[in-house]
Design an enzyme around this catalytic site. Sequence first.
Site, PDB file in Angstrom:
ATOM      1  N   ASP A  43     -22.780 -28.798 136.130  1.00  0.00           N
ATOM      2  CA  ASP A  43     -23.420 -27.988 135.083  1.00  0.00           C
ATOM      3  C   ASP A  43     -23.957 -28.884 133.970  1.00  0.00           C
ATOM      4  O   ASP A  43     -24.615 -28.415 133.031  1.00  0.00           O
ATOM      5  CB  ASP A  43     -22.476 -26.891 134.547  1.00  0.00           C
ATOM      6  CG  ASP A  43     -21.176 -27.439 133.986  1.00  0.00           C
ATOM      7  OD1 ASP A  43     -20.986 -28.676 133.977  1.00  0.00           O
ATOM      8  OD2 ASP A  43     -20.335 -26.625 133.543  1.00  0.00           O
ATOM      9  N   SER A  44     -23.749 -30.207 134.118  1.00  0.00           N
ATOM     10  CA  SER A  44     -24.438 -31.177 133.256  1.00  0.00           C
ATOM     11  C   SER A  44     -25.949 -31.022 133.410  1.00  0.00           C
ATOM     12  O   SER A  44     -26.713 -31.541 132.581  1.00  0.00           O
ATOM     13  CB  SER A  44     -24.009 -32.606 133.603  1.00  0.00           C
ATOM     14  OG  SER A  44     -24.149 -32.842 134.993  1.00  0.00           O
ATOM     15  N   ASP A  82     -20.675 -26.836 140.528  1.00  0.00           N
ATOM     16  CA  ASP A  82     -19.832 -26.466 139.383  1.00  0.00           C
ATOM     17  C   ASP A  82     -19.776 -24.955 139.188  1.00  0.00           C
ATOM     18  O   ASP A  82     -20.814 -24.281 139.207  1.00  0.00           O
ATOM     19  CB  ASP A  82     -20.407 -27.085 138.099  1.00  0.00           C
ATOM     20  CG  ASP A  82     -19.599 -28.272 137.630  1.00  0.00           C
ATOM     21  OD1 ASP A  82     -18.419 -28.390 138.008  1.00  0.00           O
ATOM     22  OD2 ASP A  82     -20.161 -29.092 136.880  1.00  0.00           O
ATOM     23  N   LYS A 111     -16.323 -26.703 141.905  1.00  0.00           N
ATOM     24  CA  LYS A 111     -15.466 -27.421 140.951  1.00  0.00           C
ATOM     25  C   LYS A 111     -15.150 -26.486 139.791  1.00  0.00           C
ATOM     26  O   LYS A 111     -16.032 -25.816 139.258  1.00  0.00           O
ATOM     27  CB  LYS A 111     -16.156 -28.692 140.446  1.00  0.00           C
ATOM     28  CG  LYS A 111     -15.306 -29.445 139.408  1.00  0.00           C
ATOM     29  CD  LYS A 111     -15.782 -30.870 139.211  1.00  0.00           C
ATOM     30  CE  LYS A 111     -17.035 -31.024 138.413  1.00  0.00           C
ATOM     31  NZ  LYS A 111     -17.011 -30.455 137.050  1.00  0.00           N
ATOM     32  N   GLU A 113     -13.214 -26.265 136.027  1.00  0.00           N
ATOM     33  CA  GLU A 113     -12.647 -27.023 134.894  1.00  0.00           C
ATOM     34  C   GLU A 113     -11.317 -26.430 134.462  1.00  0.00           C
ATOM     35  O   GLU A 113     -11.211 -25.219 134.218  1.00  0.00           O
ATOM     36  CB  GLU A 113     -13.621 -27.000 133.710  1.00  0.00           C
ATOM     37  CG  GLU A 113     -14.771 -27.950 133.895  1.00  0.00           C
ATOM     38  CD  GLU A 113     -15.593 -28.180 132.628  1.00  0.00           C
ATOM     39  OE1 GLU A 113     -15.099 -27.886 131.517  1.00  0.00           O
ATOM     40  OE2 GLU A 113     -16.723 -28.650 132.764  1.00  0.00           O
ATOM     41  N   GLU A 180     -11.551 -36.730 133.804  1.00  0.00           N
ATOM     42  CA  GLU A 180     -12.601 -37.165 132.872  1.00  0.00           C
ATOM     43  C   GLU A 180     -12.013 -37.652 131.553  1.00  0.00           C
ATOM     44  O   GLU A 180     -11.216 -36.936 130.909  1.00  0.00           O
ATOM     45  CB  GLU A 180     -13.592 -36.004 132.613  1.00  0.00           C
ATOM     46  CG  GLU A 180     -14.688 -36.399 131.625  1.00  0.00           C
ATOM     47  CD  GLU A 180     -15.916 -35.517 131.648  1.00  0.00           C
ATOM     48  OE1 GLU A 180     -15.990 -34.595 132.468  1.00  0.00           O
ATOM     49  OE2 GLU A 180     -16.821 -35.785 130.830  1.00  0.00           O
TER      50      GLU A 180
HETATM   51  O1  KIV Z   1     -21.196 -31.456 135.223  1.00  0.00           O
HETATM   52  C1  KIV Z   1     -20.962 -32.618 135.582  1.00  0.00           C
HETATM   53  O2  KIV Z   1     -21.862 -33.422 135.828  1.00  0.00           O
HETATM   54  C2  KIV Z   1     -19.568 -33.017 135.711  1.00  0.00           C
HETATM   55  C3  KIV Z   1     -19.289 -34.472 135.914  1.00  0.00           C
HETATM   56  C4  KIV Z   1     -19.619 -35.245 134.717  1.00  0.00           C
HETATM   57  C5  KIV Z   1     -17.924 -34.701 136.397  1.00  0.00           C
HETATM   58  O3  KIV Z   1     -18.709 -32.201 135.627  1.00  0.00           O
END
Ligand code: KIV
Length: 262
Positions: A43-44, A82, A111, A113, A180
């Site tokens: 989600d970056s 994510d 993924k 969090e 992280e």
């Molecule tokens: O969203 C993302 O890119 C991440 C990584 C930085 C681990 O969660």
Amino acid sequence: MKTVRDFAAAKRQRRKIVVSTAYDAWSARLLVEAGVDCILVGDSAMMVVHGEKDTLGATVELMALHTQAVRRGAPELFIVADMPFLSVRKGKAHAATAAGTLLRAGAQAVKVEGVQGHLDVIAHLVESGIPVMGHLGLLPQSVNVLGGYPVQGRDTAGMARLQQAGAELQAAGAFATVLECVPHTLARIITRDLDIPTIGIGAGRDCDGQVLVFHDFLGLNPGFHPRFVRRFADGAALVLAGTKKYTAAVRSGKFPGPKESF
Ligand code: KIV
């Protein structure tokens, strides 16, 4: 990596796992050619692609769109998508629907969090046939609670919390976890104690693997210099130089030439 079993095997055989983010088909294709093990559709994307100041604006629909593009570019690679902000906080059914959308878009795993308050949701996803990668330490989706992006697990209580969270995540059935921004000494202990692989970002070299944001390690984001990023290329300079040449060629009438014309 083809399946979650390959992650377990890599840890057993002490093979480092290489993960990069990607958000589109062409960069995913290049990552396959470069030999990375796994792509994270992070989600970056909100920050590096959409220009937001944090990741909170990501939605399941947007993550699915990026995941579809990445899958087209990397049909043979293990893809993790994510779960966006709040998608695991509205109950098991909501989370399963969101994760199902991401898997149908082409991810093999999602993924999530953190664990606090949604460990049961993680277990439910795994029981539903959805592999879960955890994400411990600094949780970017909690930026407003944390007041920024500080290193986590620096004091004894924080260390104990993270060790506990790792054990809980593993018990809930996660196949791996991102760590992280935690001290490398703590990452080493967690990596040693867990059976599932740890994928570090700002967590030192002793993790079972590493993940970085594509734009960061290629230097495509020149204003961004966190300590944990190493620039393996000066991507911005390359793109800028090429674009300046194109601009000059058009303005001077040298492009297109006879060979580029019909
Ligand atoms: O969203 C993302 O890119 C991440 C990584 C930085 C681990 O969660």
